[in-house]
Design an enzyme around this catalytic site. Sequence first.
Site, PDB file in Angstrom:
ATOM      1  N   HIS A   1     -17.289  -3.705   7.388  1.00 16.46           N
ATOM      2  CA  HIS A   1     -16.117  -4.535   7.295  1.00 16.46           C
ATOM      3  C   HIS A   1     -15.023  -4.095   6.629  1.00 16.46           C
ATOM      4  CE1 HIS A   1     -13.890  -8.116   5.156  1.00 16.46           C
ATOM      5  NE2 HIS A   1     -13.838  -8.424   6.712  1.00 16.46           N
ATOM      6  N   ARG A   2     -14.063  -3.608   7.574  1.00 13.47           N
ATOM      7  CA  ARG A   2     -12.835  -2.758   7.078  1.00 13.47           C
ATOM      8  C   ARG A   2     -13.309  -1.482   6.669  1.00 13.47           C
ATOM      9  NH1 ARG A   2      -9.709  -7.491   3.275  1.00 13.47           N
ATOM     10  NH2 ARG A   2     -10.239  -9.276   4.648  1.00 13.47           N
TER      11      ARG A   2
ATOM     12  N   HIS B   1      -5.171  -5.292   7.096  1.00 17.26           N
ATOM     13  CA  HIS B   1      -5.894  -6.533   7.177  1.00 17.26           C
ATOM     14  C   HIS B   1      -4.621  -7.389   7.099  1.00 17.26           C
ATOM     15  CE1 HIS B   1      -6.939 -10.387   5.624  1.00 17.26           C
ATOM     16  NE2 HIS B   1      -8.220 -10.246   6.504  1.00 17.26           N
TER      17      HIS B   1
ATOM     18  N   GLN C   1     -12.145  -8.752  18.857  1.00 19.08           N
ATOM     19  CA  GLN C   1     -12.247 -10.023  18.536  1.00 19.08           C
ATOM     20  C   GLN C   1     -10.908 -10.711  17.680  1.00 19.08           C
ATOM     21  OE1 GLN C   1     -14.184 -10.160  14.682  1.00 19.08           O
ATOM     22  NE2 GLN C   1     -13.181  -7.959  13.843  1.00 19.08           N
TER      23      GLN C   1
END
Length: 309
Positions: free
Chosen positions: A48-49, A90, A193
Site C-alpha cells: 500500500h503506497r 495520495h 482501481q
Amino acid sequence: MKTNLKKFGFCMMSAAVILQATSMGASAANGNHSNSSIYEKKIVNVAHRGASGYAPEHTIPAYQMGEQMKGDYIEIDLQMTKDGRLVAMHDEKVDRTTNGTGLVKDLTLAEIKKLDAGTWFNEKYPQLAKEGYEGLKVPTLEEVFKKFGKKANYYIETKSPDVYPGMEEELLQVLEEYKMVDSKGRTKNVLIQSFSKESLMKVHDLNPKLPLVQLFSYKTQATISDEELESIKEYAVGVGPNFSKVDGQYVKMVRNHDLQFHPYTVNERADMKKALEWGATGLFTNYPDVFNEVLSEYKHKDNGNKVTK
C-alpha cells in the site's frame, strides 16, 4: 451396425460442437482479463503506497522496500499536474507528504520536483528515520515504470479523476508507451482501481481488456446487493472496500459472483487472518512482510487441515 456407428459419430460431433461453443462462451465472459496475474491461484499482497509502514509513501524507496518484502503489487495513487503529468501521490494537496503547499493541479511538474517528499517521514517517525529519505522527490508514473520495469506488477488508482480531465487517456498512453499493454491492449502486470465508477467505465470504454477494480469507502457497516455485484462484474474483476466496515457475509457475496476481493488497508495480524478466513483473494497493507508471514502460517495451517482429512 453401420447406422448405429454413424449415429454415434454424429452425436459425438454434436457434443464436441456444443462443448466448444460453451467453452467459447465462457471464454468470452471472462476472456478480456484472463491474461491478468489476478487470475493466478494465489492471494495477492499489495504494498500500500509501497511499504509505507517503513518508508515515505509513494517514493522510490517505499516501492523498492515493497518489492524486497515480496509484495506482489506496487500500489500507485495518481494525481495530475497543471501541465498534465501523472505523479504518484495520495492527496490532492502536496501539504501532508512534502514541504510544499497547494493543490497538485495548480502546480507544474517542475514545481513539484522541487519539493522534499521524504523529510516529513523522518520527523513523524523518528524511530524509522533514515538520512537517505531527506530530499526524496515525488516520482512520475513514467519514472516508476523506468525504475521497476515490466517484471513488476502495478496496482494503479485514478485519484479524484473528476478534478483531472483527461487523466484516463494519459494513463493509457503511458501504459502503451512503456509497453505495459500488448498490441491487443492486454496486460499481465497492471490493475486499475478507482472509487469513481465513471472513471473505470471510461477506462473500460478506451480499453475493455484492462482488469479493473471498483473501490468503496463505507462510513457504516458495508452492504452490497446481488444486482450491484452483477453490474460491477460487467466492467470490473473485483472490489476493494475499506476492511473495517465489512464482514464475512459481504466477502461471501462478492466471491459468489466470482469477483476478486481486495480490502484496504489491513495492517494488524489479527485482521489479516480474519480477511483470509473470510475468503479475501488479496489485500492492501503497509506491511507486506507481515502479511507474507501471516500468509505462510495460513497456508501451513490449511495444508495441515488437508492432510488430516
